[in-house]
Write a protein that holds these residues in place. Structure first.
Motif, PDB file in Angstrom:
ATOM      1  N   ARG A 163       0.836  -1.222   0.000  1.00  0.00           N
ATOM      2  CA  ARG A 163       0.000   0.000   0.000  1.00  0.00           C
ATOM      3  C   ARG A 163       0.858   1.254   0.000  1.00  0.00           C
ATOM      4  N   HIS A 164       1.849   1.230  -0.876  1.00  0.00           N
ATOM      5  CA  HIS A 164       2.790   2.354  -0.928  1.00  0.00           C
ATOM      6  C   HIS A 164       2.454   3.245  -2.124  1.00  0.00           C
ATOM      7  N   PRO A 165       2.412   4.554  -1.917  1.00  0.00           N
ATOM      8  CA  PRO A 165       1.981   5.434  -3.013  1.00  0.00           C
ATOM      9  C   PRO A 165       3.070   5.832  -4.014  1.00  0.00           C
ATOM     10  N   ALA A 166       4.281   5.257  -3.891  1.00  0.00           N
ATOM     11  CA  ALA A 166       5.370   5.662  -4.805  1.00  0.00           C
ATOM     12  C   ALA A 166       4.953   5.467  -6.267  1.00  0.00           C
ATOM     13  N   LEU A 167       5.499   6.300  -7.114  1.00  0.00           N
ATOM     14  CA  LEU A 167       5.287   6.133  -8.555  1.00  0.00           C
ATOM     15  C   LEU A 167       6.136   4.962  -9.041  1.00  0.00           C
ATOM     16  N   LEU A 168       5.693   4.329 -10.101  1.00  0.00           N
ATOM     17  CA  LEU A 168       6.491   3.255 -10.713  1.00  0.00           C
ATOM     18  C   LEU A 168       7.017   3.767 -12.062  1.00  0.00           C
ATOM     19  N   LEU A 169       8.345   3.951 -12.134  1.00  0.00           N
ATOM     20  CA  LEU A 169       8.979   4.437 -13.375  1.00  0.00           C
ATOM     21  C   LEU A 169       9.722   3.264 -14.016  1.00  0.00           C
ATOM     22  N   VAL A 170       9.398   2.970 -15.262  1.00  0.00           N
ATOM     23  CA  VAL A 170       9.954   1.768 -15.898  1.00  0.00           C
ATOM     24  C   VAL A 170      10.651   2.129 -17.213  1.00  0.00           C
ATOM     25  N   ASP A 171      11.854   1.593 -17.369  1.00  0.00           N
ATOM     26  CA  ASP A 171      12.614   1.736 -18.616  1.00  0.00           C
ATOM     27  C   ASP A 171      12.313   0.523 -19.496  1.00  0.00           C
ATOM     28  N   THR A 172      11.659   0.775 -20.648  1.00  0.00           N
ATOM     29  CA  THR A 172      11.380  -0.334 -21.583  1.00  0.00           C
ATOM     30  C   THR A 172      12.139  -0.126 -22.891  1.00  0.00           C
ATOM     31  N   ILE A 173      13.312   0.516 -22.782  1.00  0.00           N
ATOM     32  CA  ILE A 173      14.024   0.899 -24.015  1.00  0.00           C
ATOM     33  C   ILE A 173      14.339  -0.318 -24.892  1.00  0.00           C
ATOM     34  N   SER A 174      14.713  -1.448 -24.280  1.00  0.00           N
ATOM     35  CA  SER A 174      15.004  -2.614 -25.121  1.00  0.00           C
ATOM     36  C   SER A 174      13.938  -3.703 -25.008  1.00  0.00           C
ATOM     37  N   SER A 175      12.748  -3.335 -24.550  1.00  0.00           N
ATOM     38  CA  SER A 175      11.672  -4.335 -24.523  1.00  0.00           C
ATOM     39  C   SER A 175      10.428  -3.901 -25.281  1.00  0.00           C
ATOM     40  N   LEU A 176      10.175  -2.599 -25.362  1.00  0.00           N
ATOM     41  CA  LEU A 176       8.927  -2.167 -26.000  1.00  0.00           C
ATOM     42  C   LEU A 176       8.843  -2.714 -27.428  1.00  0.00           C
ATOM     43  N   ALA A 177       7.690  -3.264 -27.761  1.00  0.00           N
ATOM     44  CA  ALA A 177       7.432  -3.841 -29.088  1.00  0.00           C
ATOM     45  C   ALA A 177       8.293  -5.079 -29.374  1.00  0.00           C
ATOM     46  N   SER A 178       8.843  -5.672 -28.304  1.00  0.00           N
ATOM     47  CA  SER A 178       9.561  -6.950 -28.442  1.00  0.00           C
ATOM     48  C   SER A 178       9.102  -7.948 -27.379  1.00  0.00           C
ATOM     49  N   ILE A 179       8.892  -7.425 -26.153  1.00  0.00           N
ATOM     50  CA  ILE A 179       8.519  -8.262 -25.016  1.00  0.00           C
ATOM     51  C   ILE A 179       7.226  -7.668 -24.443  1.00  0.00           C
ATOM     52  N   ASP A 180       6.293  -8.551 -24.083  1.00  0.00           N
ATOM     53  CA  ASP A 180       4.998  -8.072 -23.593  1.00  0.00           C
ATOM     54  C   ASP A 180       5.199  -7.058 -22.470  1.00  0.00           C
ATOM     55  N   TYR A 181       4.568  -5.907 -22.621  1.00  0.00           N
ATOM     56  CA  TYR A 181       4.674  -4.849 -21.609  1.00  0.00           C
ATOM     57  C   TYR A 181       3.347  -4.105 -21.578  1.00  0.00           C
ATOM     58  N   ARG A 182       2.772  -3.950 -20.388  1.00  0.00           N
ATOM     59  CA  ARG A 182       1.409  -3.406 -20.261  1.00  0.00           C
ATOM     60  C   ARG A 182       1.388  -2.216 -19.309  1.00  0.00           C
ATOM     61  N   HIS A 183       1.485  -1.032 -19.878  1.00  0.00           N
ATOM     62  CA  HIS A 183       1.566   0.183 -19.060  1.00  0.00           C
ATOM     63  C   HIS A 183       0.348   0.327 -18.155  1.00  0.00           C
ATOM     64  N   ASP A 184      -0.848   0.173 -18.699  1.00  0.00           N
ATOM     65  CA  ASP A 184      -2.059   0.397 -17.890  1.00  0.00           C
ATOM     66  C   ASP A 184      -2.289  -0.743 -16.896  1.00  0.00           C
ATOM     67  N   GLU A 185      -2.280  -1.967 -17.411  1.00  0.00           N
ATOM     68  CA  GLU A 185      -2.597  -3.119 -16.551  1.00  0.00           C
ATOM     69  C   GLU A 185      -1.614  -3.220 -15.377  1.00  0.00           C
ATOM     70  N   TRP A 186      -0.344  -2.907 -15.634  1.00  0.00           N
ATOM     71  CA  TRP A 186       0.671  -3.031 -14.578  1.00  0.00           C
ATOM     72  C   TRP A 186       0.813  -1.733 -13.779  1.00  0.00           C
ATOM     73  N   GLU A 187      -0.079  -0.788 -14.081  1.00  0.00           N
ATOM     74  CA  GLU A 187      -0.110   0.486 -13.342  1.00  0.00           C
ATOM     75  C   GLU A 187       1.261   1.148 -13.289  1.00  0.00           C
ATOM     76  N   ALA A 188       1.933   1.148 -14.412  1.00  0.00           N
ATOM     77  CA  ALA A 188       3.189   1.914 -14.506  1.00  0.00           C
ATOM     78  C   ALA A 188       2.797   3.387 -14.538  1.00  0.00           C
ATOM     79  N   ASP A 189       3.636   4.236 -13.971  1.00  0.00           N
ATOM     80  CA  ASP A 189       3.321   5.663 -13.986  1.00  0.00           C
ATOM     81  C   ASP A 189       4.055   6.396 -15.093  1.00  0.00           C
TER      82      ASP A 189
END
Ligand SMILES: Cc1ncc(COP(=O)(O)O)c(C=O)c1O
Length: 389
Positions: A163-189
């Motif tokens: 229950r921590h309010p920290a933002l989640l910042l994710v680097d997908t520089i070498s995964s976007l459009a190659s490895i499944d990544y879900r910004h909304d579902e995984w609640e990335a900020d």
């Protein structure tokens, strides 16, 4: 040595740019304040959301990935803020250094460079932070220096359990459009990405996908920002414009890239990357070499980092492969220099390109006198086209 035929660019990005994208960019520059540009910009700003699996805004910068790293920090944080960042390899280290330059206090959780962050540790550290001093958790989804993919969904679940309010910042520089990544579902900020890998474009564009929560954090974030300011960008983007001169021709390329990804279907794109990664690992195992990534659940589908046996030099191997077979492989970075070579199998790529790539590696191992078992290429072919299939 003179080479004929084409160069094999098998570093883990920049990746091969398909002819369709080259042709889409090969045109006169247009007026970036005119109606034709506005139409293009609106189309790509909307279309790129699907790739991040978000319905929220995606900001496009004319910049390399490092620019988008900086943008994620200066738009959400204030001087003296504390963040939790997990050591996954060379790129987590660079992101950490960047944050520190802005006066961010980084709790840099040590890692072995062979595994992703442990979600139980994420939860424990956040539970212990009863005053909610951590303003963000920062993680590299796919560590390009090691070929280890972090469990972002699990990290988000750990944050929610705490229950921590920290933002989640994710680097997908070498995964976007190659490895499944879900910004909304995984609640990335904030999701950071670049053009030169899975999107199959040349270097020069980078991205911030931004959640509602990140947009509200932006209102109170005190770090100085000008070029990277989300608000100016979002305001101009509404009408299809940029607050400064955009990378017009790269945006034509992006439009084509989005069409290609749509035609193939994102889930097929991920499946293709998984398949090529599996075949690559079949080759590495057959050679008797060691994969840097220790946990099969964290194997990267966009690159494989391979350790050379002690007493052998991975850079010498790469040099021999470049000279003899005109193929570039990724170098070992910082503490892995000379110990590791990295095979990029992402972006515009197919079975025969992989077969050629692995053949080049196997011949290089032979010429360089690196001890290995033959048969890696055959194992990869068997993985790609199993007998009886
Ligand atoms: C995971 C990751 N993060 C950040 C970067 C830095 O991006 P750039 O070199 O485009 O500035 C890279 C570059 O390869 C990367 O792979």
């Amino acid at each position: 040595m003179m080479h004929s035929g084409r160069h094999f660019l098998q570093i883990p990005g920049p990746t091969n740019v398909p002819e369709r994208i080259l042709r889409a960019m090969d045109r006169q520059v247009i007026d970036h304040r005119g109606p034709e540009f506005a139409k293009l910009a609106k189309e790509v700003l909307e279309g790129v959301k699907k790739i991040f699996q978000t319905t929220g805004p995606v900001i496009i910068y004319p910049a390399s990935g490092t620019g988008a790293w900086e943008a994620a920090i200066v738009n959400t944080l204030s001087p003296g803020d504390r963040v939790l960042l997990f050591e996954t390899g060379h790129f987590s280290h660079l992101w950490c250094q960047l944050a520190k330059k802005f006066g961010i206090e980084v709790e840099y959780v040590p890692g072995s460079w062979r595994r992703g962050p442990n979600s139980a540790e994420v939860e424990a550290r956040l539970q212990a932070d009863v005053r909610h001093n951590f303003k963000a958790v920062m993680v590299v989804h796919n560590e390009t220096s090691t070929g280890v993919t972090s469990g972002v969904a699990e990290i988000r679940r750990a944050m929610n359990r705490a229950r921590h309010p920290a933002l989640l910042l994710v680097d997908t520089i070498s995964s976007l459009a190659s490895i499944d990544y879900r910004h909304d579902e995984w609640e990335a900020d904030v999701t950071v990405a670049g053009s030169q890998k899975g999107l199959m474009l040349p270097p020069g564009l980078s991205f911030n996908a931004v959640s509602e929560k990140a947009l509200s954090a932006n209102k109170n974030a005190k770090l100085p920002r000008s070029y990277w300011d989300w608000q100016e960008m979002l305001h101009a983007n509404q009408a299809g414009f940029f607050p400064f001169t955009p990378a017009t021709n790269l945006l034509f390329g992006l439009r084509e890239s989005l069409s290609m990804l749509e035609e193939e279907g994102l889930s097929n794109v991920f499946r293709r990357h998984n398949r090529h990664a599996e075949a690559t690992r079949a080759a590495v195992r057959e050679w008797g070499l060691e994969i840097v990534c220790e946990d099969p659940r964290e194997y990267s589908s966009s690159l494989t980092a391979v350790l050379v046996p002690q007493g052998h030099d991975a850079d010498q191997l790469r040099r021999i492969i470049l000279e003899n077979f005109d193929m570039s492989l990724g170098a070992g970075l910082s503490k892995l220099a000379g110990k590791v070579f990295r095979i990029g199998h992402l972006g515009s790529f197919n079975d025969l390109m992989l077969a050629g790539t692995l053949s080049g590696v196997e011949m290089g191992l032979r010429l360089a006198g690196v001890p290995h078992q033959p048969g890696g290429v055959t194992a990869a072919l068997q993985s790609l086209a199993p007998v009886g299939h």
